[in-house]
Write a protein that holds these residues in place. Sequence first.
Motif, short mmCIF file in Angstrom:
data_model
loop_
_atom_site.label_atom_id
_atom_site.label_comp_id
_atom_site.label_asym_id
_atom_site.label_seq_id
_atom_site.Cartn_x
_atom_site.Cartn_y
_atom_site.Cartn_z
N ASP A 66 0.85 -1.19 0.00
CA ASP A 66 0.00 0.00 0.00
C ASP A 66 0.88 1.24 0.00
O ASP A 66 1.84 1.34 0.77
CB ASP A 66 -0.92 -0.02 1.23
CG ASP A 66 -2.06 0.97 1.13
OD1 ASP A 66 -1.79 2.17 0.92
OD2 ASP A 66 -3.22 0.56 1.26
N ASN A 81 -12.66 -3.37 3.24
CA ASN A 81 -13.66 -2.30 3.16
C ASN A 81 -14.53 -2.65 1.95
O ASN A 81 -14.18 -2.35 0.82
CB ASN A 81 -12.98 -0.94 3.00
CG ASN A 81 -12.09 -0.60 4.19
OD1 ASN A 81 -12.44 -0.90 5.33
ND2 ASN A 81 -10.96 0.01 3.94
N GLY A 92 -16.04 2.53 3.78
CA GLY A 92 -14.74 3.19 3.64
C GLY A 92 -13.94 2.78 2.44
O GLY A 92 -12.78 3.15 2.31
N GLU A 127 -12.34 3.04 -0.92
CA GLU A 127 -11.99 4.15 -1.82
C GLU A 127 -11.75 3.67 -3.24
O GLU A 127 -12.05 4.37 -4.19
CB GLU A 127 -10.74 4.86 -1.31
CG GLU A 127 -10.96 5.61 0.00
CD GLU A 127 -9.66 6.18 0.57
OE1 GLU A 127 -8.62 6.09 -0.11
OE2 GLU A 127 -9.72 6.69 1.70
N VAL A 128 -11.16 2.49 -3.37
CA VAL A 128 -10.86 1.94 -4.70
C VAL A 128 -11.91 0.86 -5.00
O VAL A 128 -12.00 -0.14 -4.28
CB VAL A 128 -9.44 1.34 -4.74
CG1 VAL A 128 -9.17 0.70 -6.10
CG2 VAL A 128 -8.39 2.42 -4.45
N HIS A 137 -10.39 -5.80 -2.57
CA HIS A 137 -9.02 -6.05 -2.10
C HIS A 137 -9.04 -6.28 -0.60
O HIS A 137 -9.98 -5.87 0.08
CB HIS A 137 -8.09 -4.88 -2.45
CG HIS A 137 -8.58 -3.55 -1.97
ND1 HIS A 137 -9.57 -2.84 -2.63
CD2 HIS A 137 -8.27 -2.82 -0.88
CE1 HIS A 137 -9.82 -1.73 -1.97
NE2 HIS A 137 -9.04 -1.69 -0.90
N HIS A 149 -6.74 -5.78 2.89
CA HIS A 149 -5.58 -5.16 3.54
C HIS A 149 -4.97 -6.15 4.54
O HIS A 149 -5.70 -6.78 5.31
CB HIS A 149 -6.00 -3.93 4.35
CG HIS A 149 -6.54 -2.79 3.54
ND1 HIS A 149 -5.80 -1.67 3.25
CD2 HIS A 149 -7.75 -2.59 2.96
CE1 HIS A 149 -6.53 -0.82 2.55
NE2 HIS A 149 -7.72 -1.36 2.35
#
Length: 136
Positions: free
Chosen positions: A29, A85, A91, A93-94, A98, A100
């Motif tokens: 990231d 997310n 939350g 954003e992309v 995916h 984390h």
Amino acid sequence: MPSIFSKIIAGQIPGQFVFRDELWVAILDIRPVAPGHALLIPLAEAQHLAELPAPTLAALGDRLARLTAAVKAATGAPAVNVVVNDGPAAGQEVPHAHVHVIPRFADDGRRLAWTATPYADGELAAWATKVRAAWR
Ligand code: AMP
């Protein structure tokens, strides 16, 4: 339009790859919670995890276990947070699913911002009934 992650996977935008195979990649990231924070990203592009093709989902456990082990070994962290997310309201954003993997140390001062709220009397069982009814 391809997501920023699809562009990284295609080599159109730089990324620091941990691994790549026919179904999944992992990159670091660019704005980490802590150094070594990695993103596990499917080659298939879908906003939500549950929308991914079955073979991609079937391989998720293996890739996640191996990435978790790699992040812990590389950083010396005794623990990780594994976070998804799964949608903008959570939350995200992309808009390309995916996972984390965030290295964590005791007393590192980082925390996931959520507030646990106890159920009122009888609500736990009522919600369990609702979620069981939605299980497919
Ligand atoms: P999320 O909020 O779950 O959608 O997280 C998206 C993550 O992608 C954020 O933690 C960003 O720092 C990360 N990110 C965005 N652009 C890049 C990039 N070009 N390379 C690596 N990570 C990125």
